[in-house]
Design a protein around this motif. Structure first.
Motif, PDB file in Angstrom:
ATOM      1  N   MET A   1       0.842  -1.194   0.000  1.00 51.44           N
ATOM      2  CA  MET A   1       0.000   0.000   0.000  1.00 51.44           C
ATOM      3  C   MET A   1       0.880   1.248   0.000  1.00 51.44           C
ATOM      4  N   THR A   2       0.560   2.209  -0.835  1.00 50.40           N
ATOM      5  CA  THR A   2       1.248   3.488  -0.812  1.00 50.40           C
ATOM      6  C   THR A   2       0.263   4.566  -0.430  1.00 50.40           C
ATOM      7  N   ARG A   3       0.798   5.620   0.138  1.00 49.70           N
ATOM      8  CA  ARG A   3      -0.050   6.685   0.656  1.00 49.70           C
ATOM      9  C   ARG A   3      -0.948   7.282  -0.418  1.00 49.70           C
ATOM     10  N   SER A   4      -0.491   7.310  -1.653  1.00 50.47           N
ATOM     11  CA  SER A   4      -1.225   7.990  -2.714  1.00 50.47           C
ATOM     12  C   SER A   4      -2.439   7.214  -3.188  1.00 50.47           C
ATOM     13  N   GLU A   5      -2.586   5.947  -2.779  1.00 52.47           N
ATOM     14  CA  GLU A   5      -3.644   5.115  -3.330  1.00 52.47           C
ATOM     15  C   GLU A   5      -4.985   5.246  -2.609  1.00 52.47           C
ATOM     16  N   PHE A   6      -4.987   5.502  -1.319  1.00 49.04           N
ATOM     17  CA  PHE A   6      -6.183   5.275  -0.518  1.00 49.04           C
ATOM     18  C   PHE A   6      -6.817   6.580  -0.020  1.00 49.04           C
ATOM     19  N   TYR A   7      -8.132   6.590  -0.084  1.00 45.28           N
ATOM     20  CA  TYR A   7      -8.926   7.726   0.378  1.00 45.28           C
ATOM     21  C   TYR A   7     -10.065   7.230   1.258  1.00 45.28           C
ATOM     22  N   ILE A   8     -10.495   8.084   2.156  1.00 49.65           N
ATOM     23  CA  ILE A   8     -11.691   7.828   2.970  1.00 49.65           C
ATOM     24  C   ILE A   8     -12.771   8.807   2.538  1.00 49.65           C
ATOM     25  N   GLY A   9     -13.988   8.310   2.382  1.00 49.37           N
ATOM     26  CA  GLY A   9     -15.138   9.170   2.113  1.00 49.37           C
ATOM     27  C   GLY A   9     -16.121   9.092   3.273  1.00 49.37           C
ATOM     28  N   LEU A  10     -16.629  10.246   3.682  1.00 51.25           N
ATOM     29  CA  LEU A  10     -17.597  10.333   4.783  1.00 51.25           C
ATOM     30  C   LEU A  10     -18.847  11.040   4.299  1.00 51.25           C
ATOM     31  N   MET A  11     -20.000  10.462   4.615  1.00 57.11           N
ATOM     32  CA  MET A  11     -21.267  11.033   4.159  1.00 57.11           C
ATOM     33  C   MET A  11     -22.323  10.892   5.233  1.00 57.11           C
ATOM     34  N   SER A  12     -22.984  11.997   5.557  1.00 61.07           N
ATOM     35  CA  SER A  12     -24.161  11.986   6.422  1.00 61.07           C
ATOM     36  C   SER A  12     -25.272  12.692   5.666  1.00 61.07           C
ATOM     37  N   GLY A  13     -26.355  11.975   5.417  1.00 63.66           N
ATOM     38  CA  GLY A  13     -27.400  12.506   4.560  1.00 63.66           C
ATOM     39  C   GLY A  13     -28.541  13.149   5.301  1.00 63.66           C
ATOM     40  N   THR A  14     -29.578  13.487   4.548  1.00 58.79           N
ATOM     41  CA  THR A  14     -30.741  14.189   5.096  1.00 58.79           C
ATOM     42  C   THR A  14     -31.428  13.380   6.185  1.00 58.79           C
ATOM     43  N   ASP A  89      -1.557   6.772   8.361  1.00 55.73           N
ATOM     44  CA  ASP A  89      -0.536   7.388   7.508  1.00 55.73           C
ATOM     45  C   ASP A  89      -0.461   6.766   6.120  1.00 55.73           C
ATOM     46  N   THR A  90      -1.313   5.774   5.830  1.00 59.37           N
ATOM     47  CA  THR A  90      -1.397   5.239   4.465  1.00 59.37           C
ATOM     48  C   THR A  90      -2.499   5.910   3.655  1.00 59.37           C
ATOM     49  N   ILE A  91      -3.246   6.826   4.289  1.00 59.46           N
ATOM     50  CA  ILE A  91      -4.400   7.459   3.645  1.00 59.46           C
ATOM     51  C   ILE A  91      -3.998   8.820   3.090  1.00 59.46           C
ATOM     52  N   LYS A  92      -4.292   9.042   1.817  1.00 58.25           N
ATOM     53  CA  LYS A  92      -3.966  10.321   1.188  1.00 58.25           C
ATOM     54  C   LYS A  92      -4.843  11.434   1.736  1.00 58.25           C
ATOM     55  N   ALA A  93      -6.154  11.200   1.848  1.00 60.48           N
ATOM     56  CA  ALA A  93      -7.055  12.253   2.325  1.00 60.48           C
ATOM     57  C   ALA A  93      -8.401  11.670   2.712  1.00 60.48           C
ATOM     58  N   VAL A  94      -9.082  12.401   3.563  1.00 60.71           N
ATOM     59  CA  VAL A  94     -10.494  12.179   3.872  1.00 60.71           C
ATOM     60  C   VAL A  94     -11.307  13.183   3.071  1.00 60.71           C
ATOM     61  N   GLY A  95     -12.354  12.717   2.419  1.00 56.91           N
ATOM     62  CA  GLY A  95     -13.315  13.610   1.787  1.00 56.91           C
ATOM     63  C   GLY A  95     -14.596  13.577   2.600  1.00 56.91           C
ATOM     64  N   THR A 126      -5.051  14.504   6.112  1.00 59.24           N
ATOM     65  CA  THR A 126      -5.529  15.662   5.365  1.00 59.24           C
ATOM     66  C   THR A 126      -7.014  15.480   5.047  1.00 59.24           C
ATOM     67  N   THR A 127      -7.794  16.510   5.304  1.00 55.50           N
ATOM     68  CA  THR A 127      -9.246  16.421   5.136  1.00 55.50           C
ATOM     69  C   THR A 127      -9.720  17.494   4.166  1.00 55.50           C
ATOM     70  N   VAL A 128     -10.536  17.066   3.215  1.00 58.42           N
ATOM     71  CA  VAL A 128     -11.110  17.975   2.220  1.00 58.42           C
ATOM     72  C   VAL A 128     -12.615  18.024   2.455  1.00 58.42           C
ATOM     73  N   ALA A 129     -13.161  19.229   2.511  1.00 52.29           N
ATOM     74  CA  ALA A 129     -14.590  19.397   2.804  1.00 52.29           C
ATOM     75  C   ALA A 129     -15.087  20.671   2.135  1.00 52.29           C
ATOM     76  N   ASP A 130     -16.307  21.085   2.480  1.00 49.03           N
ATOM     77  CA  ASP A 130     -16.896  22.323   1.966  1.00 49.03           C
ATOM     78  C   ASP A 130     -16.909  22.318   0.432  1.00 49.03           C
TER      79      ASP A 130
END
Length: 369
Positions: A1-14, A89-95, A126-130
């Protein structure tokens, strides 16, 4: 696994029932590596629901809930990592989509809470949002955004496709086989939000499993016609909606206009039919050639709702997105992992034909680890 491969996605809906968390990678090919459903605490859900409607001391409530929900999103991400046995530390970013508490594209804003700084601090990722506000600043609706992801993952030159997301609200993505025809998409109205609110009001649960309660009722045609008179259903896209338009107060106002009191199960049956009609009428309004229709979101598990959609689109093939390689419960969370990837690559991820923005835009705010 390399850091650039993996992302986390988070979703909370209506619906505010849980936080969906996914661990994914998009290269060399898409893979859903793990997923986790983190339950929303009852009191936190109550407070968020209160904030979605106008009230007193909203700024104080918003500030406190922004942090509390950020902590909850971080917990969801950490639970996902523990389940998957993967180090942060293997995760590139959280969306993170965040939780929408007010969606007012007519006034140029859409507000999501769930502080990404808190997520980045708690997880060390690193977290990306908004994601919505840049599209709004460019004159768009800020929603729906997920059609761009649908295009990337589900479009094919072999057949016209429609992806119908049945969350709290319903939206459709039109994916023409012709690569020169632009993708379209928009909200069609409520999906589960009114049905969930009505069954909860009648103290029969938080949602109508398989539409079983609705199936015991009879559609009230007068009620249905008044509901369908809502201006949103007759507005041309681009358009998006939320609890601001479709909420218990609106439903109660409509019920008061009826002149008779329908049985609670008849109201539920009528609300289910409202979702089916508004969704199917929207799909029918577009010149697609024998489209394949793929359902996702919580409403895809409502067998009564799916039955009514099939009845109204009897000449169409209707399946869930499972057939396309992604379970319907995890489509939206995966989309926001994809958005995070696009943001870090400085690539646009809105579709101007969908949102009405003046052009493609790089979406999202980056909170470094």
């Amino acid at each position: 696994m390399t850091r650039s491969e993996f992302y986390i996605g988070l979703m909370s809906g209506t619906s505010l029932d849980s936080i969906d968390a996914v661990l994914v990678r998009f290269t060399p090919s898409f893979e859903l590596c793990s997923h986790y459903s983190y339950p929303m605490h009852t009191e936190l859900r109550r407070q968020i629901m209160q904030l979605t409607q106008s009230g007193n001391d909203e700024i104080e409530q918003l500030g406190r809930l922004d942090i509390a929900l950020g902590e909850t999103f971080a917990d969801a991400a950490l639970c996902l990592l523990r389940q998957a046995g993967v180090a942060a530390d293997t995760i590139k970013a959280v969306g993170s989509h965040g939780q929408t508490v007010r969606h007012r594209p007519d006034a140029g804003f859409s507000l999501q809470i769930g502080d990404p700084n808190t997520i980045a601090e708690r997880t060390g990722i690193t977290t990306v949002a908004d994601f919505r506000r840049r599209d709004l600043a460019a004159g768009g609706q800020g929603a729906p955004l997920v059609p761009a992801f649908h295009e990337a993952l589900f479009r094919t030159p072999v057949a016209d496709r429609v992806v119908a997301n049945l969350g709290g609200m319903a939206n459709i993505t039109l994916l023409p086989a012709d690569p020169m025809t632009p993708v379209l998409g928009y909200d069609t109205g409520p999906a589960n939000v009114l049905m969930d609110g009505w069954i909860e009001h009648n103290r029969l649960g938080c949602y109508d499993r398989d539409g079983a309660w609705a199936a015991t009722g009879t559609v009230d045609s007068k009620l249905l016609n008044i509901l369908l008179a809502h201006p949103f259903f007759h507005a041309a896209p681009p358009k998006s909606t939320g609890r601001e338009d479709f909420n218990p107060n609106w439903l109660n106002t409509v019920l008061a206009q009826l002149g008779h009191e329908p049985a609670p199960e008849d109201v539920q049956a009528t609300l289910l039919e409202l979702t089916a009609i508004s969704l199917c009428d929207a799909i029918r309004s577009h010149p697609l050639m024998e489209p394949e229709i793929y359902l996702c979101g919580g409403g895809s598990h409502n067998s009564r709702l799916v039955e009514r959609i099939r009845a109204r689109l009897s000449d169409c093939r209707i399946d869930s997105t499972t057939l396309l390689g992604l379970d319907p419960d995890w489509v939206e969370a995966t989309a926001f992992a994809w958005f995070a990837m696009r943001t870090l690559q400085y690539q646009p991820s809105n579709l101007p034909e969908v949102t009405g923005a003046r052009g493609p835009r790089i979406l999202g705010t980056i909170c470094p680890a």
